[in-house]
Design a protein around this motif. Structure first.
Motif, PDB file in Angstrom:
ATOM      1  N   PHE A 190       0.833  -1.205   0.000  1.00 55.01           N
ATOM      2  CA  PHE A 190       0.000   0.000   0.000  1.00 55.01           C
ATOM      3  C   PHE A 190       0.866   1.253   0.000  1.00 55.01           C
ATOM      4  CE2 PHE A 190      -2.280   3.362   2.265  1.00 55.01           C
ATOM      5  CZ  PHE A 190      -3.486   3.397   1.580  1.00 55.01           C
ATOM      6  N   ILE A 191       1.873   1.298   0.876  1.00 50.76           N
ATOM      7  CA  ILE A 191       2.742   2.467   0.974  1.00 50.76           C
ATOM      8  C   ILE A 191       3.578   2.631  -0.298  1.00 50.76           C
ATOM      9  CG2 ILE A 191       4.662   3.510   2.229  1.00 50.76           C
ATOM     10  CD1 ILE A 191       1.966   3.569   3.697  1.00 50.76           C
ATOM     11  N   ALA A 192       4.125   1.538  -0.798  1.00 54.55           N
ATOM     12  CA  ALA A 192       4.955   1.611  -2.007  1.00 54.55           C
ATOM     13  C   ALA A 192       4.142   2.046  -3.219  1.00 54.55           C
ATOM     14  CB  ALA A 192       5.613   0.258  -2.264  1.00 54.55           C
ATOM     15  N   HIS A 196       4.919   5.831  -2.837  1.00 52.34           N
ATOM     16  CA  HIS A 196       6.248   5.668  -3.440  1.00 52.34           C
ATOM     17  C   HIS A 196       7.348   5.715  -2.380  1.00 52.34           C
ATOM     18  CE1 HIS A 196       3.762   6.439  -6.889  1.00 52.34           C
ATOM     19  NE2 HIS A 196       3.576   7.694  -6.535  1.00 52.34           N
ATOM     20  N   ARG A 197       7.070   5.098  -1.230  1.00 50.04           N
ATOM     21  CA  ARG A 197       8.025   5.069  -0.132  1.00 50.04           C
ATOM     22  C   ARG A 197       8.157   3.641   0.378  1.00 50.04           C
ATOM     23  NH1 ARG A 197       8.751  10.374   1.703  1.00 50.04           N
ATOM     24  NH2 ARG A 197      10.614   9.524   2.724  1.00 50.04           N
ATOM     25  N   LYS A 198       9.208   3.419   1.161  1.00 53.59           N
ATOM     26  CA  LYS A 198       9.439   2.120   1.778  1.00 53.59           C
ATOM     27  C   LYS A 198       9.189   2.243   3.277  1.00 53.59           C
ATOM     28  CE  LYS A 198      12.963   0.728  -1.582  1.00 53.59           C
ATOM     29  NZ  LYS A 198      14.388   0.311  -1.764  1.00 53.59           N
ATOM     30  N   HIS A 203      14.767   6.018   8.291  1.00 54.68           N
ATOM     31  CA  HIS A 203      15.096   7.440   8.295  1.00 54.68           C
ATOM     32  C   HIS A 203      13.886   8.344   8.055  1.00 54.68           C
ATOM     33  CE1 HIS A 203      18.939   5.382   7.299  1.00 54.68           C
ATOM     34  NE2 HIS A 203      19.398   6.240   8.193  1.00 54.68           N
ATOM     35  N   VAL A 204      12.753   7.785   7.686  1.00 50.17           N
ATOM     36  CA  VAL A 204      11.569   8.630   7.461  1.00 50.17           C
ATOM     37  C   VAL A 204      10.788   8.865   8.744  1.00 50.17           C
ATOM     38  CG1 VAL A 204      11.384   7.805   5.079  1.00 50.17           C
ATOM     39  CG2 VAL A 204      10.014   6.712   6.876  1.00 50.17           C
ATOM     40  N   TYR A 205      11.183   8.223   9.840  1.00 48.50           N
ATOM     41  CA  TYR A 205      10.419   8.317  11.090  1.00 48.50           C
ATOM     42  C   TYR A 205      11.141   9.190  12.117  1.00 48.50           C
ATOM     43  CZ  TYR A 205       8.133   4.351   8.914  1.00 48.50           C
ATOM     44  OH  TYR A 205       7.481   3.540   8.020  1.00 48.50           O
TER      45      TYR A 205
END
Length: 238
Positions: A190-192, A196-198, A203-205
């Motif tokens: 769903f996120i990908a 368009h993210r993993k 590092h996104v948190y």
């Protein structure tokens, strides 16, 4: 858009009506453009079986903030009552902020053009514009601006997640392992697909929390404390 599914027992666990009417608000979090959002949002991402629903509920109780589960966000984006209620509360400036943020997401191709995802994003932004809410799942942390959002990832060792799923759903260990893998795959896909993210990119948190190490209540304490700390840091930067 993938079919809706109930995960980590969101619907029976999370009820916004249980949240106190008044809670910890800290100092207003402002955006230079239109003075919004007026408060912080906690966006919680989680691995299957990491007890995200329970921890989100407990954190909401500790802060006195409303909690919106994955199912509430997903169905609310399509069902009129929650959507109308969220947008009816918004000032003209808040509506302007929602529209501006949507343009930003679309123009920079950070968001799928699927109509259901666009509706979901608008609902997430409308709830966040009011501030002091907790949003569980549905990629909320990838929709909202980093400055006014505490983006939390809840994780736990696979064996613990399988054991929790087996106990909660009365499954064999093999069945629980399959459930964990399927739910993790659906979430990651769903996120990908739509953002368009993993989701496993640490590092996104703002916060990565091993819930097996701390348990449900202490994990909720840490999330609440991090929210207060981020609000204080934001005010210090303004």
């Amino acid at each position: 858009m993938p079919e809706p599914y109930t995960d980590d027992f969101d619907m029976p666990v999370l009820e916004t009506s249980e949240s106190p009417l008044h809670g910890y608000r800290g100092s207003p979090v402002e955006s230079a453009a239109v003075g919004l959002p007026v408060g912080l949002t906690i966006a919680i991402s989680r691995e299957a079986g990491a007890r995200g629903a329970t921890i989100a509920k407990r954190a909401g109780e500790k802060l006195g903030w409303e909690v919106y589960s994955q199912d509430m966000l997903e169905y609310g984006a399509q069902e009129g009552a929650l959507r109308r209620e969220a947008f009816d509360k918004l000032s003209p400036a808040a509506l302007e902020w929602v529209d501006e943020r949507m343009r930003h997401l679309v123009e920079r191709q950070h968001l799928s053009q699927h109509p259901n995802i666009l509706d979901l994003a608008r609902l997430v932004l409308a709830l966040a514009a009011q501030g002091n809410v907790i949003l569980l799942g549905r990629g909320a942390g990838f929709i909202l601006p980093a400055k006014s959002t505490l983006h939390v990832r809840l994780v736990a060792p696979l064996a613990d997640r399988v054991a929790y799923m087996a106990q909660s759903l009365r499954l064999t260990e093999e069945e629980a392992l399959e459930q964990v893998r399927k739910r993790d795959h659906r979430r990651n896909d769903f996120i990908a697909t739509h953002f368009h993210r993993k989701p496993n990119d640490v590092h996104v948190y703002d916060m990565l929390l091993n819930t097996s190490m701390f348990g449900e209540d202490r994990s909720a304490d840490l999330v609440a404390a991090a929210a207060k700390a981020k609000m204080t840091a934001i005010v210090g930067m303004d």
